[in-house]
Design an enzyme around this catalytic site. Structure first.
Site, mmCIF file in Angstrom:
data_model
loop_
_atom_site.group_PDB
_atom_site.id
_atom_site.type_symbol
_atom_site.label_atom_id
_atom_site.label_comp_id
_atom_site.label_asym_id
_atom_site.label_seq_id
_atom_site.Cartn_x
_atom_site.Cartn_y
_atom_site.Cartn_z
ATOM 1 C CD GLU A 1 -3.006 -1.064 0.197
ATOM 2 O OE1 GLU A 1 -2.835 -0.343 -0.810
ATOM 3 O OE2 GLU A 1 -4.018 -1.761 0.377
ATOM 4 C CG HIS B 1 -4.050 0.732 5.775
ATOM 5 N ND1 HIS B 1 -5.410 0.891 5.618
ATOM 6 C CD2 HIS B 1 -3.731 -0.413 5.120
ATOM 7 C CE1 HIS B 1 -5.887 -0.122 4.901
ATOM 8 N NE2 HIS B 1 -4.882 -0.925 4.594
ATOM 9 C CG HIS C 1 -7.048 -4.723 6.815
ATOM 10 N ND1 HIS C 1 -6.675 -5.773 6.004
ATOM 11 C CD2 HIS C 1 -6.660 -3.600 6.156
ATOM 12 C CE1 HIS C 1 -6.075 -5.296 4.910
ATOM 13 N NE2 HIS C 1 -6.052 -3.983 4.991
ATOM 14 C CE1 TYR D 1 -18.538 13.873 23.253
ATOM 15 C CE2 TYR D 1 -16.743 15.199 22.380
ATOM 16 C CZ TYR D 1 -17.254 14.379 23.360
ATOM 17 O OH TYR D 1 -16.496 14.052 24.451
ATOM 18 C CG HIS E 1 -8.812 -2.183 1.948
ATOM 19 N ND1 HIS E 1 -8.035 -1.845 0.867
ATOM 20 C CD2 HIS E 1 -7.943 -2.471 2.940
ATOM 21 C CE1 HIS E 1 -6.759 -1.952 1.190
ATOM 22 N NE2 HIS E 1 -6.688 -2.341 2.446
ATOM 23 C CE1 TYR F 1 -11.944 22.626 25.264
ATOM 24 C CE2 TYR F 1 -11.334 20.364 25.681
ATOM 25 C CZ TYR F 1 -12.145 21.447 25.931
ATOM 26 O OH TYR F 1 -13.150 21.347 26.837
HETATM 27 ZN ZN LIG Z 1 -5.018 -2.755 3.598
#
Ligand SMILES: [Zn+2]
Length: 217
Positions: free
Chosen positions: A74, A93, A95, A114, A156, A209
């Site tokens: 990726e 990233h 899964h 929120y 994905h 903040y």
């Molecule tokens: Zn992936």
């Protein structure tokens, strides 16, 4: 070019935390961090328990590897997001189960809570499905991440961004938790969504903040 051992250590430690927390399992998921004129990205197909600091791959933005190693499949979206978002220096990233479950419904995460504002707006968009590791997926992700620090990838998983690795990890953890809460609420009834004005107030409060929303309570 200075490739720091400290950043490699941080990436490896973050990978271990993703595994321990259940956000990633086995060889799924990956992390990248910008460093000067290049970036570091986790290697392809290496389980966390055998990953080493030196196994983290350094890449130039033209897609060539510095030194040796095979980057995550990726790496395209890591490179493209870092290139197009100068405010972002780290990408996580996963899964992770609940974010991926919602991504399999191909739905955006709406403003049912929120804390959605942690991702920078009143939704976490779901990018359309396409094959992993492609430039098309990268283009879909960049678009879904417009003005946001997180998006889902259909069928994905999840992408979370941060100005540093701590923030990207916090966003990934919070969005996974929000997806869990949302899916539970959906099983119990029809979640009541916050209005655009209510979300604007939260986003303004988070800005006041001056830090990300894990400390918003
Ligand atoms: Zn992936």
């Amino acid at each position: 070019m200075n490739i720091s051992a400290g950043l490699r250590r941080q990436i490896l430690s973050a990978c271990r935390r993703l595994e321990v927390s259940g956000l990633n399992r086995g060889t799924t998921g990956n992390i990248s961090c910008r460093e000067e004129d290049h970036f570091l990205v986790t290697p392809s197909g290496v389980p966390v328990d055998t990953m080493t600091e030196t196994g983290v791959v350094a890449m130039r933005f033209d897609g060539t590897v510095i030194g040796h190693g095979k980057p995550s499949s990726e790496w395209h979206f890591h490179r493209d997001i870092l290139q197009q978002r100068p405010d972002i220096h780290a990408i996580v990233h996963t899964h992770s189960p609940y974010a991926t479950a919602l991504a399999c419904l191909r739905e955006d995460l709406p403003p049912f809570h929120y804390m959605i504002a942690i991702a920078g707006g009143d939704s976490v968009r779901c990018a359309p499905y396409t094959l992993f590791g492609t430039d098309t997926l990268s283009a879909y992700a960049v678009e879904a991440l417009s003005d946001r620090k997180a998006c889902l990838l259909a069928n994905h998983g999840l992408i979370a961004l941060g100005r540093d690795l701590d923030e990207a990890m916090a966003v990934a953890t919070e969005v996974e938790s929000l997806c869990q809460q949302y899916l539970i609420a959906r099983q119990s009834g029809k979640p009541v969504l916050l209005s655009a004005q209510e979300m604007r107030q939260v986003i303004d409060r988070f800005k006041t903040y001056g830090k990300h929303a894990t400390s918003s309570e």
